[in-house]
Design a protein around this motif. Structure first.
Motif, short mmCIF file in Angstrom:
data_model
loop_
_atom_site.label_atom_id
_atom_site.label_comp_id
_atom_site.label_asym_id
_atom_site.label_seq_id
_atom_site.Cartn_x
_atom_site.Cartn_y
_atom_site.Cartn_z
N ASN A 42 0.81 -1.22 0.00
CA ASN A 42 0.00 0.00 0.00
C ASN A 42 0.84 1.27 0.00
N ASP A 43 2.03 1.19 -0.56
CA ASP A 43 2.92 2.35 -0.64
C ASP A 43 2.93 2.93 -2.05
N GLY A 44 3.12 4.24 -2.12
CA GLY A 44 3.33 4.91 -3.39
C GLY A 44 4.63 5.69 -3.31
N PRO A 153 0.70 12.01 -9.47
CA PRO A 153 -0.30 11.12 -10.08
C PRO A 153 0.11 9.66 -9.88
N TYR A 154 -0.89 8.80 -9.65
CA TYR A 154 -0.56 7.39 -9.42
C TYR A 154 -1.68 6.50 -9.95
N THR A 155 -1.35 5.21 -10.12
CA THR A 155 -2.28 4.24 -10.69
C THR A 155 -2.28 2.97 -9.85
N THR A 156 -3.45 2.38 -9.70
CA THR A 156 -3.59 1.05 -9.11
C THR A 156 -4.16 0.12 -10.16
N ASP A 157 -3.46 -0.98 -10.43
CA ASP A 157 -3.92 -1.97 -11.42
C ASP A 157 -4.41 -3.23 -10.71
N VAL A 158 -5.47 -3.81 -11.26
CA VAL A 158 -6.03 -5.05 -10.73
C VAL A 158 -6.08 -6.08 -11.85
N GLN A 159 -5.61 -7.28 -11.58
CA GLN A 159 -5.72 -8.38 -12.54
C GLN A 159 -6.05 -9.66 -11.79
N ILE A 160 -7.25 -10.18 -12.03
CA ILE A 160 -7.70 -11.43 -11.40
C ILE A 160 -7.95 -12.44 -12.50
N VAL A 196 -3.84 3.53 -2.84
CA VAL A 196 -5.26 3.19 -2.96
C VAL A 196 -5.35 1.74 -3.41
N GLN A 197 -6.02 0.92 -2.62
CA GLN A 197 -6.08 -0.51 -2.87
C GLN A 197 -7.50 -1.00 -3.17
N VAL A 198 -7.59 -2.04 -3.99
CA VAL A 198 -8.83 -2.79 -4.16
C VAL A 198 -8.72 -3.97 -3.20
N THR A 199 -9.49 -3.92 -2.12
CA THR A 199 -9.35 -4.91 -1.05
C THR A 199 -10.25 -6.13 -1.28
N SER A 200 -11.28 -5.97 -2.12
CA SER A 200 -12.20 -7.08 -2.32
C SER A 200 -12.83 -7.00 -3.70
N GLY A 207 -29.75 -12.04 -13.60
CA GLY A 207 -30.66 -12.79 -14.45
C GLY A 207 -30.07 -13.14 -15.80
N ASP A 208 -29.24 -12.25 -16.35
CA ASP A 208 -28.69 -12.50 -17.69
C ASP A 208 -27.17 -12.40 -17.74
N GLY A 209 -26.51 -12.44 -16.59
CA GLY A 209 -25.05 -12.32 -16.62
C GLY A 209 -24.44 -12.38 -15.23
N ILE A 210 -23.42 -11.55 -15.01
CA ILE A 210 -22.72 -11.54 -13.74
C ILE A 210 -22.60 -10.12 -13.22
N ARG A 211 -22.44 -10.01 -11.91
CA ARG A 211 -22.18 -8.73 -11.25
C ARG A 211 -20.88 -8.84 -10.47
N VAL A 212 -20.08 -7.80 -10.52
CA VAL A 212 -18.82 -7.76 -9.77
C VAL A 212 -18.86 -6.54 -8.86
N ARG A 213 -18.54 -6.76 -7.58
CA ARG A 213 -18.48 -5.67 -6.61
C ARG A 213 -17.04 -5.44 -6.17
N LEU A 214 -16.57 -4.20 -6.32
CA LEU A 214 -15.21 -3.85 -5.93
C LEU A 214 -15.26 -2.97 -4.68
N ASP A 215 -14.49 -3.34 -3.67
CA ASP A 215 -14.29 -2.50 -2.50
C ASP A 215 -12.94 -1.81 -2.62
N ILE A 216 -12.95 -0.49 -2.52
CA ILE A 216 -11.75 0.32 -2.74
C ILE A 216 -11.44 1.09 -1.47
N GLU A 217 -10.16 1.19 -1.12
CA GLU A 217 -9.79 1.81 0.16
C GLU A 217 -8.48 2.58 0.03
N ASN A 218 -8.45 3.77 0.62
CA ASN A 218 -7.21 4.54 0.74
C ASN A 218 -6.45 3.99 1.93
N GLN A 219 -5.38 3.24 1.67
CA GLN A 219 -4.58 2.63 2.73
C GLN A 219 -3.25 3.33 2.95
#
Length: 317
Positions: A42-44, A153-160, A196-200, A207-219
């Motif tokens: 969680n460092d920049g 300026p900074y970026t957080t990348d997520v790859q699952i 800034v992290q994606v913690t979850s 009904g016709d697809g998928i839903r994704v929920r992202l929890d984002i936190e300033n750590q």
């Protein structure tokens, strides 16, 4: 014979336990090494005064005090030349001091990102000039706190790599994956090192697809400001431009505070935390399979550092 059987049973139990341990996910709650592409953390970009600039003491009224900061990049985003903006703030900018550098100063070179866990963090030294106390009414001594601020300026990348795309509910044979709407898909190494992290990331069916929920936190240790608010004006930031993160989720339609496209927009952090919900239609004609999920968060980040020094009244010596 009995001793031999006991030994064999013991070996079997140990092997079974080892196999179970090796199959655990590397997310929160265990210590397995993740297989994601990032180092994580969680460092920049951190800011700190150089040890002797300013020195803690030995300064006299009327003497020039050197001020220099060390910017160290412990995260996984490059900070380009002149992208980090440093300002002196607080007491030292008041009428008691004369500064040789009154405006913002930028980093003079690229500050590279961390590339692997054994990498040594890159840094850049930035000279902020000198400060001279010209106020004669300080008594025998005065101990002001010298403070500096950096905005970058900074970026957080997520790859699952194990997002489940569901197939027909009655598909025959072995099923490659199933959606568990109680499982956090974020494992170690799935999110890049950044304040800034994606913690979850939690997946569920619609009904016709998928839903994704992202929890984002300033750590981190600083504050988030919108990318639309320039870093060269980060000393005073309106409330409307604070705690805003731009998020891009390719291939999904999301619910944003302000929307740029279906898959990109801005969310607000409240008490350092935010939540984003995204949906994607899925054809259920085929079989279930694992797919890659990615997201990118961009923002400006502000951190400060301070150092208390002792200035002696020259008239007392």
């Amino acid at each position: 014979m009995r001793k031999f059987i006991l030994v064999m049973l013991l070996i079997g139990v140990v092997g079974l336990l080892s196999g179970q341990q090796g199959c655990q996910r590397s997310g929160s709650g265990d210590t397995e090494i993740g297989t994601g592409p990032f180092v994580g953390g969680n460092d920049g970009l951190s800011i700190a005064f150089v040890e002797d600039a300013p020195p803690l003491g030995g300064n006299f009224q009327g003497e020039a005090i050197d001020i220099e900061v060390d910017l160290t990049n412990n995260g996984e985003t490059d900070v380009a030349t002149s992208a980090a903006v440093i300002n002196l703030i607080g007491t030292v900018t008041g009428n008691s001091f004369t500064l040789t550098q009154t405006g913002a100063v930028m980093n003079t070179g690229l500050i590279e990102r961390i590339r692997d866990s054994s990498d040594v963090a890159d840094s850049d030294f930035v000279d902020l000039g000198t400060a001279t106390l010209t106020d004669a009414n300080i008594g025998p001594s005065w101990s002001p706190n010298i403070r500096a601020q950096v905005c970058y300026p900074y970026t957080t990348d997520v790859q699952i790599d194990d997002l489940c795309i569901p197939g027909q509910r009655n598909e025959a044979g072995s099923v490659e994956c199933e959606i568990d709407n109680a499982e956090n898909l974020v494992d170690k190494g799935d999110v890049s090192g950044a304040p800034v992290q994606v913690t979850s990331v939690v997946e569920s069916r619609t009904g016709d697809g998928i839903r994704v929920r992202l929890d984002i936190e300033n750590q981190g240790n600083g504050e988030v400001i919108a990318t639309t608010h320039a870093c060269n004006n980060a000393v005073n930031v309106p409330t409307a431009n604070r705690d805003l993160v731009r998020v891009s989720v390719p291939g999904f339609s999301c619910t944003f505070k302000t929307e740029e496209t279906d898959s990109a927009g801005t969310i607000e952090l409240r008490n350092g935390k935010g939540r984003l919900r995204c949906t994607k239609p899925v054809s259920a004609a085929g079989r279930a399979y694992l797919d890659r999920f990615s997201a990118t968060l961009t923002y400006n980040y502000v951190e400060e550092t301070g150092k208390t020094i002792s200035i002696q009244n020259s008239a007392a010596f």
